[in-house]
Design an enzyme around this catalytic site. Structure first.
Site, PDB file in Angstrom:
ATOM      1  N   GLY B 115       0.809  -1.216   0.000  1.00  0.00           N
ATOM      2  CA  GLY B 115       0.000   0.000   0.000  1.00  0.00           C
ATOM      3  C   GLY B 115       0.837   1.258   0.000  1.00  0.00           C
ATOM      4  CB  SER B 119       2.123  -0.440  -8.932  1.00  0.00           C
ATOM      5  OG  SER B 119       1.049   0.228  -8.311  1.00  0.00           O
ATOM      6  CG  ASP B 163      -1.424   5.441  -5.140  1.00  0.00           C
ATOM      7  OD1 ASP B 163      -2.099   6.151  -4.369  1.00  0.00           O
ATOM      8  OD2 ASP B 163      -1.218   4.230  -4.952  1.00  0.00           O
TER       9      ASP B 163
END
Lengths: 328, 328
Positions: B115, B119, B163
């Site tokens: 988390g 990625s 993100d």
């Protein structure tokens, strides 16, 4: 000589939020305090044993009081004696017998200072036992009122009516402000985990007050607890224990947000949840003390017994009996 | 041969609630994924090492792909290769070089699947390294957009822009719906505890959705998280780390109420709090994975290192640098 007993309680929903006018639901549990009252000619004598402490005996004449010679914290002993003193005051008033003196013996299955309402149970049982011993029978409503006065005097005007009402009436109770009344409930297979400690109720209540003043979302969180309680009442009526469990979990999270959980309380709550209980939450002021879980299977009890930080774990089903005479 | 790196992230405030239009504040942290891209005449070659797994190498020509011969879960490897494949697609498009092939080497300090945005960091760094290797320079805004497309393709249209934007830009970011922008922040001395696991993001998000549908107070709890975030933005502007810590604690409780914490997450949160950190909360989807605490002293790190259930603990300060070229 009359022996009466009264149950302890857990908060199924709503502690802390109840201070701000939200409803709460305490439930009487099958752990009881027994008080035996025997009239004597003069001078009080109080014996206590198994109050989750080593027990003590103290004899005095109303003028002064010997310091009990025991190895427990002064404050706990003073507190316990304070409740009995005030209960006797209520008994004398209720029976119109201002000179009555008693030998009082207290036995309790309810851990002291664990937030399970031991003092309310002692007060209610003492009033019932004392008045009966004097040949007077008072209504449960009067017992609840007088037990409340006992707590309120000892707790400097800070007592809630919830504990004494619940202990006197038994079963599930709805509290909102000064209004208390019994409500329907299915059987509730409670399991209680106790970390052996206790939070500082005053500091915890003050902490919530401060957060509520500082943050509007803390006030909203308190209102959300009220909404959980209202939904919980419906679940009680509908006999929906699964829903009751979910709501207990939610209630616990909101209490955590308000800063009243603790490491051991959360650890016990997770042990219970991972054991497959229907729901688990802290009960009472928090900061330490007890959690209550709902589990009809033996799993949660076993899990709590093996949980680091859990001093004692026990079953304590919802008790529909309130204060009652055990022998006379 | 160009090497670029990009940071991982934690959620300082607002995960889960962000799904329902509330703002959230992810922060880039000083743990980085590095991607090296070297153009080759034909056929892709991808090497990964230190992705908190044993590393793998796979060589293929675009038609088929050898199964990498390594001892890690298939799904993780497929996932990692998926991100690189899609990043290369974006590089080819950005550089208008549809035939470009690369040898790609990934190294990462960011635990995979924890988390912490590994990625997104790999995607951003791969796009920067690949385009630079082809002699093309694209803006951070374009990198963020293309990295988002990478995530969105691999994650079947479920990706958040947060993100990739945060990893590309660095620092603290405010996200609300599709709008992301950088915000001011003081130094934030984060300490991260990782339980070695990961929750099932899809199931956790679905669980919150279900509670929100079922209970109005769950919807209110989500709004309360939004209010915590708005207050948190003020605290960031005011450089008030103590307040930031209090708000992290509150945010964690509200997330717990929504059912996305876990035993180890709560255990790590309490270890950090008892060590005296300013505040601690789970970060990301929850159910397992990481907590983030704020502590300028060494205490929290030490406490987490000795906490049962904490696999890894590390410092990771707020990183104001986003994606950057390390060498070319």
């Amino acid at each position: 000589m009359v022996t009466a007993s009264a149950p302890g309680k857990v908060y199924l929903f709503g502690e802390h939020a109840v201070v701000y006018g939200e409803p709460a639901v305490p439930c009487a549990i099958g752990l009881r305090a027994s008080v035996t009252a025997e009239e004597r000619s003069a001078g009080m004598r109080i014996q206590a044993s198994d109050l989750s402490l080593d027990g003590f005996t103290v004899e005095y004449d109303g003028e002064g009081r010997d310091h009990p010679d025991i190895d427990v914290p002064d404050t706990l002993v003073q507190a316990a004696m304070g409740y009995v003193d005030e209960a006797v005051t209520q008994v004398r008033e209720a029976a119109d017998a201002p000179e009555a003196s008693f030998e009082i013996t207290i036995e309790s299955e309810i851990p002291l200072g664990a937030g399970l309402g031991s003092s309310a149970a002692v007060a209610a049982a003492a009033i019932e036992a004392g008045t009966r011993e004097l040949g007077v029978e008072i209504t449960p409503t009067e017992i609840a009122e007088r037990a409340y006065r006992v707590e309120n005097t000892v707790q400097d005007g800070q007592a809630s009516r919830a504990d004494t009402f619940c202990s006197t009436m038994g079963g599930a109770v709805r509290v909102e402000g000064d209004d208390c009344h019994s409500i329907e409930s299915p059987d509730l297979p409670f399991v209680i985990g106790y970390d052996g400690g206790a939070g500082d109720t005053g500091a915890l209540v003050a902490g919530v007050r401060e957060r509520r003043k500082e943050y509007e979302f803390a006030a909203d969180t308190i209102e959300a607890i009220g909404d959980v309680v209202r939904r919980g009442e419906q679940a009680l009526t509908a006999n929906d224990t699964e829903e009751i469990g979910n709501l207990m979990d939610f209630n616990h999270g909101l209490l955590s947000a308000l800063g009243v959980s603790s490491r051991t309380l959360d650890s016990m709550v997770w042990a219970a949840r991972n054991a497959g209980c229907l729901g688990a939450k802290l009960t009472g002021a928090g900061g330490g003390g007890c959690i209550v879980a709902l589990d009809p299977t033996p799993e949660t009890l076993t899990a709590l017994e093996y949980t680091h930080g859990c001093e004692e774990a026990f079953r304590a089903e919802l008790d529909t009996d309130g204060v009652r005479v055990e022998s006379e």
